[in-house]
Design a protein around this motif. Structure first.
Motif, PDB file in Angstrom:
ATOM      1  N   ARG A  58       1.365  -1.170   0.357  1.00 31.32           N
ATOM      2  CA  ARG A  58      -0.009  -0.111   0.105  1.00 31.32           C
ATOM      3  C   ARG A  58       0.966   1.508   0.307  1.00 31.32           C
ATOM      4  O   ARG A  58       0.588   2.365  -1.046  1.00 31.32           O
ATOM      5  N   VAL A  59       2.535   1.759   0.261  1.00 35.12           N
ATOM      6  CA  VAL A  59       3.129   2.141   0.803  1.00 35.12           C
ATOM      7  C   VAL A  59       3.454   2.601  -0.764  1.00 35.12           C
ATOM      8  O   VAL A  59       3.730   4.124  -0.897  1.00 35.12           O
ATOM      9  N   ILE A  60       3.876   1.625  -1.332  1.00 33.09           N
ATOM     10  CA  ILE A  60       4.308   1.383  -2.647  1.00 33.09           C
ATOM     11  C   ILE A  60       3.519   2.215  -3.671  1.00 33.09           C
ATOM     12  O   ILE A  60       3.558   2.959  -4.603  1.00 33.09           O
ATOM     13  N   ALA A  61       2.340   2.200  -3.917  1.00 28.94           N
ATOM     14  CA  ALA A  61       1.526   2.774  -4.599  1.00 28.94           C
ATOM     15  C   ALA A  61       1.087   4.187  -3.881  1.00 28.94           C
ATOM     16  O   ALA A  61       0.691   4.840  -4.998  1.00 28.94           O
ATOM     17  N   MET A  62       1.155   4.265  -2.480  1.00 23.42           N
ATOM     18  CA  MET A  62       0.573   6.096  -2.311  1.00 23.42           C
ATOM     19  C   MET A  62       1.683   6.210  -2.905  1.00 23.42           C
ATOM     20  O   MET A  62       1.965   7.433  -3.100  1.00 23.42           O
ATOM     21  N   GLN A  63       3.349   5.799  -2.555  1.00 13.68           N
ATOM     22  CA  GLN A  63       4.229   6.891  -3.014  1.00 13.68           C
ATOM     23  C   GLN A  63       4.430   6.900  -4.348  1.00 13.68           C
ATOM     24  O   GLN A  63       4.937   7.878  -5.012  1.00 13.68           O
ATOM     25  N   HIS A  64       3.652   6.077  -5.004  1.00 13.45           N
ATOM     26  CA  HIS A  64       3.976   6.354  -7.027  1.00 13.45           C
ATOM     27  C   HIS A  64       2.446   7.154  -7.153  1.00 13.45           C
ATOM     28  O   HIS A  64       1.988   7.643  -8.322  1.00 13.45           O
ATOM     29  N   GLY A  66       1.022  10.533  -7.004  1.00 13.91           N
ATOM     30  CA  GLY A  66       1.690  11.346  -6.619  1.00 13.91           C
ATOM     31  C   GLY A  66       0.980  12.206  -5.835  1.00 13.91           C
ATOM     32  O   GLY A  66       1.384  13.497  -4.871  1.00 13.91           O
ATOM     33  N   VAL A  67      -0.471  11.885  -5.521  1.00 19.94           N
ATOM     34  CA  VAL A  67      -1.226  12.885  -4.861  1.00 19.94           C
ATOM     35  C   VAL A  67      -2.017  11.798  -3.882  1.00 19.94           C
ATOM     36  O   VAL A  67      -2.466  11.264  -4.448  1.00 19.94           O
ATOM     37  N   LEU A  68      -2.067  12.309  -2.699  1.00 20.99           N
ATOM     38  CA  LEU A  68      -2.962  11.914  -2.117  1.00 20.99           C
ATOM     39  C   LEU A  68      -4.002  12.924  -0.962  1.00 20.99           C
ATOM     40  O   LEU A  68      -3.788  13.693  -0.661  1.00 20.99           O
ATOM     41  N   TYR A  69      -5.261  12.275  -0.380  1.00 21.12           N
ATOM     42  CA  TYR A  69      -6.355  12.902  -0.455  1.00 21.12           C
ATOM     43  C   TYR A  69      -6.417  12.682   1.130  1.00 21.12           C
ATOM     44  O   TYR A  69      -6.659  11.854   1.620  1.00 21.12           O
ATOM     45  N   CYS A  70      -6.293  14.001   2.125  1.00 25.11           N
ATOM     46  CA  CYS A  70      -6.270  14.308   3.203  1.00 25.11           C
ATOM     47  C   CYS A  70      -7.541  13.883   3.845  1.00 25.11           C
ATOM     48  O   CYS A  70      -8.575  14.788   3.292  1.00 25.11           O
ATOM     49  N   GLY A  71      -8.863  13.049   4.233  1.00 28.23           N
ATOM     50  CA  GLY A  71      -9.973  12.719   4.715  1.00 28.23           C
ATOM     51  C   GLY A  71     -10.132  13.763   5.754  1.00 28.23           C
ATOM     52  O   GLY A  71     -11.224  14.426   6.969  1.00 28.23           O
ATOM     53  N   ALA A  72      -9.033  13.984   6.865  1.00 27.74           N
ATOM     54  CA  ALA A  72      -8.717  14.832   8.313  1.00 27.74           C
ATOM     55  C   ALA A  72      -9.003  16.401   7.794  1.00 27.74           C
ATOM     56  O   ALA A  72      -9.916  17.326   8.067  1.00 27.74           O
ATOM     57  N   CYS A  73      -8.000  16.748   6.584  1.00 26.39           N
ATOM     58  CA  CYS A  73      -8.411  18.378   6.391  1.00 26.39           C
ATOM     59  C   CYS A  73      -9.222  18.388   4.993  1.00 26.39           C
ATOM     60  O   CYS A  73      -9.076  19.613   4.855  1.00 26.39           O
ATOM     61  N   ARG A  74      -9.748  17.215   4.809  1.00 24.14           N
ATOM     62  CA  ARG A  74     -10.615  17.580   3.131  1.00 24.14           C
ATOM     63  C   ARG A  74      -9.721  17.712   2.209  1.00 24.14           C
ATOM     64  O   ARG A  74     -10.319  18.822   1.372  1.00 24.14           O
ATOM     65  N   SER A  75      -8.396  17.888   1.752  1.00 16.06           N
ATOM     66  CA  SER A  75      -7.510  18.089   0.681  1.00 16.06           C
ATOM     67  C   SER A  75      -6.833  17.353   0.469  1.00 16.06           C
ATOM     68  O   SER A  75      -6.413  16.667   1.089  1.00 16.06           O
ATOM     69  N   GLU A  76      -5.904  18.138  -0.993  1.00 15.44           N
ATOM     70  CA  GLU A  76      -5.047  16.860  -1.464  1.00 15.44           C
ATOM     71  C   GLU A  76      -3.014  17.159  -0.720  1.00 15.44           C
ATOM     72  O   GLU A  76      -3.168  18.423  -1.125  1.00 15.44           O
ATOM     73  N   HIS A  77      -2.373  15.973  -0.430  1.00 13.65           N
ATOM     74  CA  HIS A  77      -1.016  16.528  -0.282  1.00 13.65           C
ATOM     75  C   HIS A  77      -0.246  15.884  -1.778  1.00 13.65           C
ATOM     76  O   HIS A  77      -0.984  14.844  -1.784  1.00 13.65           O
ATOM     77  N   LEU A  78       0.607  16.362  -1.677  1.00  5.91           N
ATOM     78  CA  LEU A  78       1.666  15.908  -2.942  1.00  5.91           C
ATOM     79  C   LEU A  78       2.367  14.713  -1.537  1.00  5.91           C
ATOM     80  O   LEU A  78       2.044  14.567  -0.383  1.00  5.91           O
ATOM     81  N   THR A  79       2.121  13.525  -2.593  1.00  3.60           N
ATOM     82  CA  THR A  79       3.217  12.407  -1.523  1.00  3.60           C
ATOM     83  C   THR A  79       4.952  12.913  -1.581  1.00  3.60           C
ATOM     84  O   THR A  79       4.803  11.995   0.279  1.00  3.60           O
ATOM     85  N   VAL A  80       5.097  13.599  -1.737  1.00 11.77           N
ATOM     86  CA  VAL A  80       6.492  13.868  -1.317  1.00 11.77           C
ATOM     87  C   VAL A  80       6.691  14.659  -0.197  1.00 11.77           C
ATOM     88  O   VAL A  80       7.256  14.531   0.993  1.00 11.77           O
TER      89      VAL A  80
END
Length: 87
Positions: A58-64, A66-80
């Motif tokens: 799962r972490v490998i998929a997350m890192q690849h 590029g962008v992850l959605y954060c349910g806590a703040c309801r916005s997207e962040h770059l995986t980096v």
């Protein structure tokens, strides 16, 4: 510098190495998640701090992704911007 920060975070947070992957409760699964894989990484978000324990696939998929959605703040962040600390 990043390695020093990772070591400092690791020493501040007490991880239980027997934690299950938090994606294991999802009936349909998560991208990259392997249902029988143990929790392998603590995922630390840039806005909310320590969030979830995830398996290696799962972490490998997350890192690849590029962008992850954060349910806590309801916005997207770059995986980096995330930190993935091995348990």
């Amino acid at each position: 510098m990043e390695t020093l920060l990772d070591q400092e975070l690791d020493s501040l947070l007490d991880f239980d190495s027997d934690l299950a992957c938090e994606g294991s409760h999802h009936g349909r699964g998560l991208s990259g998640h392997h249902p029988t894989a143990p929790g392998a990484y603590m995922v630390i978000s840039p806005c909310c701090g320590p969030k979830v324990v995830q398996c290696s696939p799962r972490v490998i998929a997350m890192q690849h992704s590029g962008v992850l959605y954060c349910g806590a703040c309801r916005s997207e962040h770059l995986t980096v911007e995330y930190t993935f600390i091995p348990l």
